[in-house]
Design a protein around this motif. Structure first.
Motif, PDB file in Angstrom:
ATOM      1  N   ARG A  63       1.930   3.557   1.596  1.00 56.77           N
ATOM      2  CA  ARG A  63       2.450   3.468   0.228  1.00 56.77           C
ATOM      3  C   ARG A  63       3.681   2.595   0.222  1.00 56.77           C
ATOM      4  N   PHE A  64       3.901   1.941  -0.882  1.00 53.05           N
ATOM      5  CA  PHE A  64       5.149   1.211  -1.086  1.00 53.05           C
ATOM      6  C   PHE A  64       5.833   1.888  -2.261  1.00 53.05           C
ATOM      7  N   GLY A  65       6.933   2.557  -1.997  1.00 50.86           N
ATOM      8  CA  GLY A  65       7.576   3.351  -3.043  1.00 50.86           C
ATOM      9  C   GLY A  65       6.606   4.435  -3.478  1.00 50.86           C
ATOM     10  N   ARG A  66       6.313   4.472  -4.772  1.00 53.41           N
ATOM     11  CA  ARG A  66       5.410   5.519  -5.249  1.00 53.41           C
ATOM     12  C   ARG A  66       3.977   5.028  -5.331  1.00 53.41           C
ATOM     13  N   LYS A  67       3.784   3.753  -5.012  1.00 54.44           N
ATOM     14  CA  LYS A  67       2.430   3.197  -5.131  1.00 54.44           C
ATOM     15  C   LYS A  67       1.630   3.401  -3.833  1.00 54.44           C
ATOM     16  N   VAL A  68       0.528   4.095  -3.942  1.00 51.80           N
ATOM     17  CA  VAL A  68      -0.341   4.275  -2.771  1.00 51.80           C
ATOM     18  C   VAL A  68      -1.233   3.040  -2.660  1.00 51.80           C
ATOM     19  N   VAL A  69      -1.138   2.342  -1.517  1.00 52.15           N
ATOM     20  CA  VAL A  69      -1.843   1.068  -1.362  1.00 52.15           C
ATOM     21  C   VAL A  69      -3.067   1.214  -0.456  1.00 52.15           C
ATOM     22  N   LEU A  70      -2.975   2.054   0.563  1.00 52.41           N
ATOM     23  CA  LEU A  70      -4.142   2.362   1.399  1.00 52.41           C
ATOM     24  C   LEU A  70      -4.290   3.882   1.445  1.00 52.41           C
ATOM     25  N   GLY A 106     -12.578  -7.426  -1.522  1.00 49.24           N
ATOM     26  CA  GLY A 106     -11.973  -6.533  -2.508  1.00 49.24           C
ATOM     27  C   GLY A 106     -11.202  -7.367  -3.509  1.00 49.24           C
ATOM     28  N   ALA A 107     -10.979  -6.795  -4.667  1.00 50.55           N
ATOM     29  CA  ALA A 107     -10.270  -7.516  -5.728  1.00 50.55           C
ATOM     30  C   ALA A 107      -8.822  -7.767  -5.326  1.00 50.55           C
ATOM     31  N   ASN A 108      -8.145  -8.634  -6.048  1.00 48.14           N
ATOM     32  CA  ASN A 108      -6.715  -8.854  -5.815  1.00 48.14           C
ATOM     33  C   ASN A 108      -6.000  -7.506  -5.903  1.00 48.14           C
ATOM     34  N   GLY A 109      -5.134  -7.266  -4.924  1.00 50.17           N
ATOM     35  CA  GLY A 109      -4.347  -6.030  -4.949  1.00 50.17           C
ATOM     36  C   GLY A 109      -5.055  -4.832  -4.344  1.00 50.17           C
ATOM     37  N   ALA A 110      -6.274  -5.021  -3.814  1.00 47.58           N
ATOM     38  CA  ALA A 110      -7.022  -3.881  -3.256  1.00 47.58           C
ATOM     39  C   ALA A 110      -6.380  -3.333  -1.984  1.00 47.58           C
ATOM     40  N   GLY A 111      -5.580  -4.164  -1.303  1.00 42.86           N
ATOM     41  CA  GLY A 111      -4.921  -3.687  -0.087  1.00 42.86           C
ATOM     42  C   GLY A 111      -5.317  -4.450   1.167  1.00 42.86           C
ATOM     43  N   LYS A 112      -5.998  -5.571   0.997  1.00 45.91           N
ATOM     44  CA  LYS A 112      -6.521  -6.307   2.163  1.00 45.91           C
ATOM     45  C   LYS A 112      -5.389  -6.818   3.066  1.00 45.91           C
ATOM     46  N   THR A 113      -4.406  -7.501   2.462  1.00 43.86           N
ATOM     47  CA  THR A 113      -3.327  -8.050   3.286  1.00 43.86           C
ATOM     48  C   THR A 113      -2.546  -6.928   3.976  1.00 43.86           C
ATOM     49  N   THR A 114      -2.366  -5.829   3.280  1.00 42.00           N
ATOM     50  CA  THR A 114      -1.659  -4.685   3.887  1.00 42.00           C
ATOM     51  C   THR A 114      -2.408  -4.212   5.133  1.00 42.00           C
ATOM     52  N   LEU A 115      -3.725  -4.172   5.028  1.00 47.36           N
ATOM     53  CA  LEU A 115      -4.536  -3.751   6.177  1.00 47.36           C
ATOM     54  C   LEU A 115      -4.410  -4.748   7.333  1.00 47.36           C
ATOM     55  N   ALA A 148      -2.146 -15.745   8.406  1.00 47.06           N
ATOM     56  CA  ALA A 148      -1.840 -15.270   7.068  1.00 47.06           C
ATOM     57  C   ALA A 148      -2.098 -16.389   6.068  1.00 47.06           C
ATOM     58  N   HIS A 149      -1.800 -16.138   4.798  1.00 50.33           N
ATOM     59  CA  HIS A 149      -1.994 -17.159   3.756  1.00 50.33           C
ATOM     60  C   HIS A 149      -1.210 -18.439   4.101  1.00 50.33           C
ATOM     61  N   ALA A 150       0.060 -18.279   4.472  1.00 45.73           N
ATOM     62  CA  ALA A 150       0.890 -19.445   4.783  1.00 45.73           C
ATOM     63  C   ALA A 150       0.673 -19.820   6.250  1.00 45.73           C
ATOM     64  N   ASP A 162      -6.836 -13.913   7.104  1.00 44.71           N
ATOM     65  CA  ASP A 162      -6.678 -13.536   5.694  1.00 44.71           C
ATOM     66  C   ASP A 162      -6.914 -14.783   4.839  1.00 44.71           C
ATOM     67  N   GLU A 163      -8.076 -14.875   4.247  1.00 46.94           N
ATOM     68  CA  GLU A 163      -8.484 -16.006   3.403  1.00 46.94           C
ATOM     69  C   GLU A 163      -8.349 -17.366   4.103  1.00 46.94           C
ATOM     70  N   PRO A 164      -9.037 -17.552   5.213  1.00 47.67           N
ATOM     71  CA  PRO A 164      -8.887 -18.804   5.962  1.00 47.67           C
ATOM     72  C   PRO A 164      -9.564 -20.007   5.323  1.00 47.67           C
ATOM     73  N   SER A 219     -12.150 -13.089   2.439  1.00 55.71           N
ATOM     74  CA  SER A 219     -12.434 -14.350   1.776  1.00 55.71           C
ATOM     75  C   SER A 219     -13.075 -14.085   0.425  1.00 55.71           C
ATOM     76  N   HIS A 220     -12.874 -15.029  -0.489  1.00 48.64           N
ATOM     77  CA  HIS A 220     -13.601 -14.996  -1.758  1.00 48.64           C
ATOM     78  C   HIS A 220     -14.758 -15.985  -1.721  1.00 48.64           C
ATOM     79  N   ASP A 221     -14.962 -16.617  -0.571  1.00 52.29           N
ATOM     80  CA  ASP A 221     -16.048 -17.587  -0.423  1.00 52.29           C
ATOM     81  C   ASP A 221     -17.311 -16.814  -0.004  1.00 52.29           C
TER      82      ASP A 221
HETATM   83  N1  LIG Z   1       6.027  -5.004   0.467  1.00 52.87           N
HETATM   84  C1  LIG Z   1       5.505  -4.502  -0.658  1.00 52.87           C
HETATM   85  N2  LIG Z   1       6.249  -3.781  -1.504  1.00 52.87           N
HETATM   86  C2  LIG Z   1       5.717  -3.254  -2.631  1.00 52.87           C
HETATM   87  N3  LIG Z   1       4.417  -3.382  -2.981  1.00 52.87           N
HETATM   88  C3  LIG Z   1       3.634  -4.096  -2.179  1.00 52.87           C
HETATM   89  C4  LIG Z   1       4.118  -4.686  -0.977  1.00 52.87           C
HETATM   90  N4  LIG Z   1       3.092  -5.330  -0.372  1.00 52.87           N
HETATM   91  C5  LIG Z   1       2.018  -5.152  -1.164  1.00 52.87           C
HETATM   92  N5  LIG Z   1       2.336  -4.404  -2.243  1.00 52.87           N
HETATM   93  C6  LIG Z   1       1.399  -3.967  -3.289  1.00 52.87           C
HETATM   94  O1  LIG Z   1       0.301  -3.371  -2.645  1.00 52.87           O
HETATM   95  C7  LIG Z   1      -0.923  -3.673  -3.318  1.00 52.87           C
HETATM   96  C8  LIG Z   1      -1.892  -4.277  -2.318  1.00 52.87           C
HETATM   97  O2  LIG Z   1      -1.405  -5.561  -1.923  1.00 52.87           O
HETATM   98  P1  LIG Z   1      -2.176  -6.487  -0.881  1.00 52.87           P
HETATM   99  O3  LIG Z   1      -1.393  -7.728  -0.759  1.00 52.87           O
HETATM  100  O4  LIG Z   1      -2.444  -5.694   0.359  1.00 52.87           O
HETATM  101  O5  LIG Z   1      -3.546  -6.738  -1.654  1.00 52.87           O
HETATM  102  P2  LIG Z   1      -4.688  -7.807  -1.381  1.00 52.87           P
HETATM  103  O6  LIG Z   1      -5.986  -7.066  -1.462  1.00 52.87           O
HETATM  104  O7  LIG Z   1      -4.406  -8.557  -0.144  1.00 52.87           O
HETATM  105  O8  LIG Z   1      -4.536  -8.769  -2.636  1.00 52.87           O
HETATM  106  P3  LIG Z   1      -4.840 -10.354  -2.793  1.00 52.87           P
HETATM  107  O9  LIG Z   1      -6.337 -10.506  -2.836  1.00 52.87           O
HETATM  108  O10 LIG Z   1      -4.217 -10.650  -4.107  1.00 52.87           O
HETATM  109  O11 LIG Z   1      -4.196 -11.075  -1.650  1.00 52.87           O
HETATM  110  C9  LIG Z   1      -0.550  -4.568  -4.473  1.00 52.87           C
HETATM  111  O12 LIG Z   1      -0.446  -3.783  -5.622  1.00 52.87           O
HETATM  112  C10 LIG Z   1       0.802  -5.121  -4.077  1.00 52.87           C
HETATM  113  O13 LIG Z   1       1.571  -5.392  -5.213  1.00 52.87           O
END
Ligand SMILES: Nc1ncnc2c1ncn2[C@@H]1O[C@H](COP(=O)(O)OP(=O)(O)OP(=O)(O)O)[C@@H](O)[C@H]1O
Length: 252
Positions: free
Chosen positions: A19-26, A43-52, A89-91, A166-168, A198-200
């Protein structure tokens, strides 16, 4: 270099939460990445892929759950383990003032200092389609697609056992995507475990042995390429991809 060391595959995540703050991400992610296998993470944007990805690469400590690399349950991902995985990563995260070859040679030198080998820079760069006349130009003069090729070349140069991408394909043209797809299949056949977001969708269908769908931080579907039912895999994988939405990045 892996010599007699225990392999770091399979990589097994159990009940990973973040979680980040109160937001549960995974929420309770279970995932197994096997050697010689490409797993597509969609997964859609924001699904949690980069976090994983960050958690798998050891750049983020999960709030809960277990990470197992081969026989080891890992708390912190230490340098020895990190040297055996690669994360793109992306960059591209290259040294902009150095040429493509120099970026890879610097990386190889750092690995050598730690007793680790790398493949010759020119071979890997050529394999990813970097033209010979670009080898020594500063990376700051490269297009995004060219810089992405260099970052990918650096990632595979150390023969990682785990390759996290991550999105190569994002900045690559059709030829670049096809070259990268070929390079990924070669990495898989060398024995790497690969996680790829990937979205491809076309390339995912072509290269992945398994597709995993992440929705709002949870894995909600997994489909595996069966040995004897390729058409069945394509149909089930297409269903998973349809859940993500249209293939809006295919031409990116
Ligand atoms: N360091 C952080 N602090 C607060 N919230 C974060 C942080 N990193 C990610 N989030 C939030 O966690 C959620 C998942 O983000 P993440 O980047 O893992 O998604 P994603 O599936 O990779 O999205 P995308 O396809 O847009 O790259 C999003 O709502 C994002 O705003």
């Amino acid at each position: 270099m892996s010599g007699a060391r225990e392999p770091i595959t399979p990589i097994v995540l159990r009940s990973i939460s973040q979680r980040f703050g109160r937001k549960v991400v995974l929420r309770g992610v279970d995932l197994e990445l096997r050697a010689r296998s490409i797993t597509g993470l969609v997964g859609a944007n924001g699904a949690g892929k980069t976090t994983l990805f960050l958690i798998l690469a050891g750049l983020l400590q999960p709030d809960g759950g277990e990470r197992r690399y081969g026989e080891r349950v890992v708390g912190d991902i230490d340098l020895e383990l990190r040297a055996r995985l690669a994360y793109v990563a992306h960059a591209p995260q290259l040294y902009p003032g150095l040429g493509a070859r120099a970026n890879l040679e610097l990386f190889a030198e750092l690995r050598r200092a730690a007793g680790l080998s790398s493949r010759p820079a020119d071979d890997v760069l050529r394999g990813l389609g970097l033209p010979a006349d670009a080898l020594d130009r500063p990376v700051s003069t490269f297009s995004r697609g060219m810089a992405q090729r260099v970052a990918l070349a650096r990632a595979v140069a150390g023969d990682p056992e785990l390759l996290l991408l991550d999105e190569p394909f994002t900045a690559l043209d059709a030829r670049g995507r096809s070259q990268l797809a070929g390079a990924l299949l070669a990495e898989r056949d060398r024995g790497a475990a690969i996680l790829l977001s990937s979205h491809d969708q076309g390339t995912l269908l072509r290269v992945c042995d398994r597709l995993v769908l992440l929705e709002a931080g949870a894995i909600v579907r997994e489909v595996e390429r069966g040995g004897d039912d390729p058409a069945g895999f394509a149909a089930r994988a297409s269903e998973v991809l349809a859940a993500v939405g249209p293939d809006d990045h295919a031409a990116a």
